[in-house]
Design a protein around this motif. Sequence first.
Motif, PDB file in Angstrom:
ATOM      1  N   LYS A 167      17.801   0.738  20.624  1.00  0.00           N
ATOM      2  CA  LYS A 167      17.283  -0.623  20.457  1.00  0.00           C
ATOM      3  C   LYS A 167      17.688  -1.235  19.121  1.00  0.00           C
ATOM      4  CE  LYS A 167      13.327   0.445  23.426  1.00  0.00           C
ATOM      5  NZ  LYS A 167      11.852   0.512  23.554  1.00  0.00           N
ATOM      6  N   GLY A 168      18.621  -0.602  18.436  1.00  0.00           N
ATOM      7  CA  GLY A 168      19.078  -1.116  17.151  1.00  0.00           C
ATOM      8  C   GLY A 168      18.889  -0.111  16.039  1.00  0.00           C
ATOM      9  N   ASP A 169      19.484  -0.412  14.909  1.00  0.00           N
ATOM     10  CA  ASP A 169      19.389   0.464  13.745  1.00  0.00           C
ATOM     11  C   ASP A 169      18.199   0.072  12.876  1.00  0.00           C
ATOM     12  OD1 ASP A 169      21.647   1.692  14.619  1.00  0.00           O
ATOM     13  OD2 ASP A 169      22.972   0.885  13.051  1.00  0.00           O
ATOM     14  N   LEU A 170      17.516   1.074  12.349  1.00  0.00           N
ATOM     15  CA  LEU A 170      16.426   0.860  11.398  1.00  0.00           C
ATOM     16  C   LEU A 170      16.903   1.252  10.010  1.00  0.00           C
ATOM     17  CD1 LEU A 170      13.347   2.412  13.251  1.00  0.00           C
ATOM     18  CD2 LEU A 170      13.954   0.004  13.086  1.00  0.00           C
ATOM     19  N   ARG A 171      16.701   0.371   9.048  1.00  0.00           N
ATOM     20  CA  ARG A 171      16.942   0.714   7.652  1.00  0.00           C
ATOM     21  C   ARG A 171      15.613   1.204   7.087  1.00  0.00           C
ATOM     22  NH1 ARG A 171      15.413  -1.630   3.102  1.00  0.00           N
ATOM     23  NH2 ARG A 171      16.615  -1.385   1.184  1.00  0.00           N
ATOM     24  N   VAL A 172      15.599   2.404   6.565  1.00  0.00           N
ATOM     25  CA  VAL A 172      14.350   3.001   6.100  1.00  0.00           C
ATOM     26  C   VAL A 172      14.510   3.404   4.643  1.00  0.00           C
ATOM     27  CG1 VAL A 172      12.613   4.778   6.493  1.00  0.00           C
ATOM     28  CG2 VAL A 172      13.912   3.871   8.425  1.00  0.00           C
ATOM     29  N   GLU A 173      13.660   2.844   3.803  1.00  0.00           N
ATOM     30  CA  GLU A 173      13.715   3.107   2.374  1.00  0.00           C
ATOM     31  C   GLU A 173      12.673   4.146   2.000  1.00  0.00           C
ATOM     32  OE1 GLU A 173      12.198   0.636  -1.387  1.00  0.00           O
ATOM     33  OE2 GLU A 173      13.903  -0.294  -0.361  1.00  0.00           O
ATOM     34  N   SER A 174      13.124   5.283   1.557  1.00  0.00           N
ATOM     35  CA  SER A 174      12.343   6.413   1.048  1.00  0.00           C
ATOM     36  C   SER A 174      12.152   7.479   2.116  1.00  0.00           C
ATOM     37  CB  SER A 174      10.976   6.006   0.474  1.00  0.00           C
ATOM     38  OG  SER A 174       9.980   5.944   1.460  1.00  0.00           O
ATOM     39  N   THR A 175      12.141   8.722   1.648  1.00  0.00           N
ATOM     40  CA  THR A 175      11.984   9.863   2.546  1.00  0.00           C
ATOM     41  C   THR A 175      10.592   9.877   3.167  1.00  0.00           C
ATOM     42  OG1 THR A 175      13.558  11.125   1.210  1.00  0.00           O
ATOM     43  CG2 THR A 175      12.143  12.371   2.705  1.00  0.00           C
ATOM     44  N   SER A 176       9.579   9.495   2.396  1.00  0.00           N
ATOM     45  CA  SER A 176       8.220   9.506   2.948  1.00  0.00           C
ATOM     46  C   SER A 176       8.090   8.498   4.085  1.00  0.00           C
ATOM     47  CB  SER A 176       7.193   9.197   1.863  1.00  0.00           C
ATOM     48  OG  SER A 176       7.312   7.870   1.411  1.00  0.00           O
ATOM     49  N   LEU A 177       8.679   7.313   3.926  1.00  0.00           N
ATOM     50  CA  LEU A 177       8.616   6.315   4.988  1.00  0.00           C
ATOM     51  C   LEU A 177       9.444   6.756   6.193  1.00  0.00           C
ATOM     52  CD1 LEU A 177       7.547   3.607   5.940  1.00  0.00           C
ATOM     53  CD2 LEU A 177       9.500   2.497   4.825  1.00  0.00           C
ATOM     54  N   LEU A 178      10.512   7.511   5.941  1.00  0.00           N
ATOM     55  CA  LEU A 178      11.314   8.016   7.056  1.00  0.00           C
ATOM     56  C   LEU A 178      10.464   8.871   7.985  1.00  0.00           C
ATOM     57  CD1 LEU A 178      14.130   8.476   8.408  1.00  0.00           C
ATOM     58  CD2 LEU A 178      14.306  10.532   6.991  1.00  0.00           C
ATOM     59  N   TYR A 179       9.660   9.773   7.421  1.00  0.00           N
ATOM     60  CA  TYR A 179       8.816  10.613   8.267  1.00  0.00           C
ATOM     61  C   TYR A 179       7.824   9.778   9.071  1.00  0.00           C
ATOM     62  CZ  TYR A 179      10.484  15.101   6.553  1.00  0.00           C
ATOM     63  OH  TYR A 179      11.256  16.201   6.281  1.00  0.00           O
ATOM     64  N   THR A 180       7.306   8.734   8.450  1.00  0.00           N
ATOM     65  CA  THR A 180       6.410   7.838   9.178  1.00  0.00           C
ATOM     66  C   THR A 180       7.146   7.140  10.317  1.00  0.00           C
ATOM     67  OG1 THR A 180       4.977   7.463   7.271  1.00  0.00           O
ATOM     68  CG2 THR A 180       4.969   5.771   8.971  1.00  0.00           C
ATOM     69  N   ARG A 181       8.359   6.655  10.050  1.00  0.00           N
ATOM     70  CA  ARG A 181       9.131   5.974  11.096  1.00  0.00           C
ATOM     71  C   ARG A 181       9.482   6.939  12.239  1.00  0.00           C
ATOM     72  NH1 ARG A 181       7.146   2.130   9.520  1.00  0.00           N
ATOM     73  NH2 ARG A 181       8.036   0.479   8.224  1.00  0.00           N
ATOM     74  N   LEU A 182       9.800   8.176  11.922  1.00  0.00           N
ATOM     75  CA  LEU A 182      10.127   9.134  12.973  1.00  0.00           C
ATOM     76  C   LEU A 182       8.909   9.432  13.838  1.00  0.00           C
ATOM     77  CD1 LEU A 182      12.503  11.690  11.195  1.00  0.00           C
ATOM     78  CD2 LEU A 182      13.065   9.567  12.387  1.00  0.00           C
ATOM     79  N   HIS A 183       7.746   9.539  13.203  1.00  0.00           N
ATOM     80  CA  HIS A 183       6.510   9.720  13.977  1.00  0.00           C
ATOM     81  C   HIS A 183       6.279   8.515  14.881  1.00  0.00           C
ATOM     82  CE1 HIS A 183       2.410  10.846  15.020  1.00  0.00           C
ATOM     83  NE2 HIS A 183       2.047   9.612  14.685  1.00  0.00           N
ATOM     84  N   GLU A 184       6.551   7.318  14.372  1.00  0.00           N
ATOM     85  CA  GLU A 184       6.382   6.112  15.179  1.00  0.00           C
ATOM     86  C   GLU A 184       7.344   6.086  16.356  1.00  0.00           C
ATOM     87  OE1 GLU A 184       4.843   3.109  11.622  1.00  0.00           O
ATOM     88  OE2 GLU A 184       6.951   3.108  12.245  1.00  0.00           O
ATOM     89  N   LEU A 185       8.587   6.526  16.143  1.00  0.00           N
ATOM     90  CA  LEU A 185       9.546   6.569  17.246  1.00  0.00           C
ATOM     91  C   LEU A 185       9.117   7.585  18.299  1.00  0.00           C
ATOM     92  CD1 LEU A 185      12.933   6.312  15.294  1.00  0.00           C
ATOM     93  CD2 LEU A 185      11.853   4.546  16.698  1.00  0.00           C
ATOM     94  N   GLN A 186       8.572   8.690  17.840  1.00  0.00           N
ATOM     95  CA  GLN A 186       8.048   9.701  18.761  1.00  0.00           C
ATOM     96  C   GLN A 186       6.884   9.120  19.562  1.00  0.00           C
ATOM     97  OE1 GLN A 186       5.956  13.086  17.060  1.00  0.00           O
ATOM     98  NE2 GLN A 186       7.254  14.480  18.219  1.00  0.00           N
ATOM     99  N   ALA A 187       5.996   8.394  18.874  1.00  0.00           N
ATOM    100  CA  ALA A 187       4.867   7.762  19.551  1.00  0.00           C
ATOM    101  C   ALA A 187       5.350   6.704  20.534  1.00  0.00           C
ATOM    102  CB  ALA A 187       3.927   7.140  18.523  1.00  0.00           C
ATOM    103  N   ALA A 188       6.367   5.934  20.143  1.00  0.00           N
ATOM    104  CA  ALA A 188       6.900   4.899  21.031  1.00  0.00           C
ATOM    105  C   ALA A 188       7.468   5.513  22.310  1.00  0.00           C
ATOM    106  CB  ALA A 188       7.986   4.096  20.310  1.00  0.00           C
TER     107      ALA A 188
END
Length: 407
Positions: A76-97
């Motif tokens: 669905k497109g590329d996500l730009r993610v700033e910081s390693t901590s936010l990356l883990y949050t985004r990955l959890h969100e993708l898993q939830a999605a």
Amino acid sequence: MPGRRALYLAAAAVFCLMAGPVCAARTSADARTETPPTLSAKSLLPSKILSGPNYTIDDKVKNDGYMNMYTVHTKKGDLRVESTSLLYTRLHELQAAAAMDDVNKGVEIGKSIGMSGVNAVKGVFNLLTKPGDTLSGVGRNFTRAEASSKEKRPTDDKGTVGELLGYNKAMRDCAKTYGVDPYSRNPILHESLKRLAGAQFFGSFTGSAAIPGGAALIMLGNTAAPQSVVDVSIPPQDLFTANRERLKAMGATSDTANLLVENPHFTPIEQTRLVLALDKMTGVGDRNVFINQCILTDSDDLAWFRTRMAELYANIDAKADKLARFVKAGKYLAAVTKADGLLVAYPLDYLAWTPTIAGIARSFGDTAAALKVKSRKFIVTGEVSPLAARNLKAAGWSVDQLREGLR
């Protein structure tokens, strides 16, 4: 001795290459500052999270001397993610999605319902990669040092048909089920969350049908963001009201409390996490210094950073160095410990000795000298380049690297 100098520089270059990507910051010709490195996701992250059913992480990771900037590829497109901590949050969100989408497959949602969901939900921010982004929000803040936002967030999420009918409540309830922030700036999560909440609210299935997949999400490792201390199902206006009262109880004026609560760059959940972290530091004086810094937050990435910084200081105060008070250090923030030391704590991914950070270090050094403290400590949650560590230690600082367990 030009031959000896050339030999030294060559040896230094070989050492950096042998030491791997984290040590690969290119030292400038005069060896006083360095260029931030380009890193490899494979060397930074556990192999099991480099890809998932609905994403892959680009191996090239840019660093601006402060934060790592990742690109996450999805269908669905590329996500730009700033910081390693936010990356883990985004990955959890993708898993939830993905888990939500499994439920959504069996749900019929008409066009009108889909549009109702789109119109009822506010604050979906686009994090798709933008050409020309070379600095993180944190990096831009360190460069500018001060800024302010004149925008105001809506005082609550009412005023739409969806909210009046309970649609946004369904959004918050579904987000709580799947352990995500309903105000997340991740557009992929919001697409899945809106469909699920719309189906639940408009009666395609009962609330219990939203549970499959919610409680069974796989933990991404012990470096993943801790579970939120905030109940995300609470209406945002209730969170704002409580935050105002907590800030005033810390000594903030009504105007100061309102400026922070109305800053649009903090989501209601981030804002509440930050205020709760400050509220935990009951024995720390001059918390208004921290509050005033947060009022100047002018980007979403910086809001995430300052939320984590408040939590970092709160955990240091609880588990390591007891803090006496916050102080201004030029245009920045530091803490004086009860042992009469100056402590600077930043949740940085990789600290490089850039010209900007060299200037900031001088500012902290001037503050330490003016306060006549007994010790100086610099804490980061990520890596520190060899040159940065060497220069900080030469200026009298001890350098500690705290992993994610103390954030």
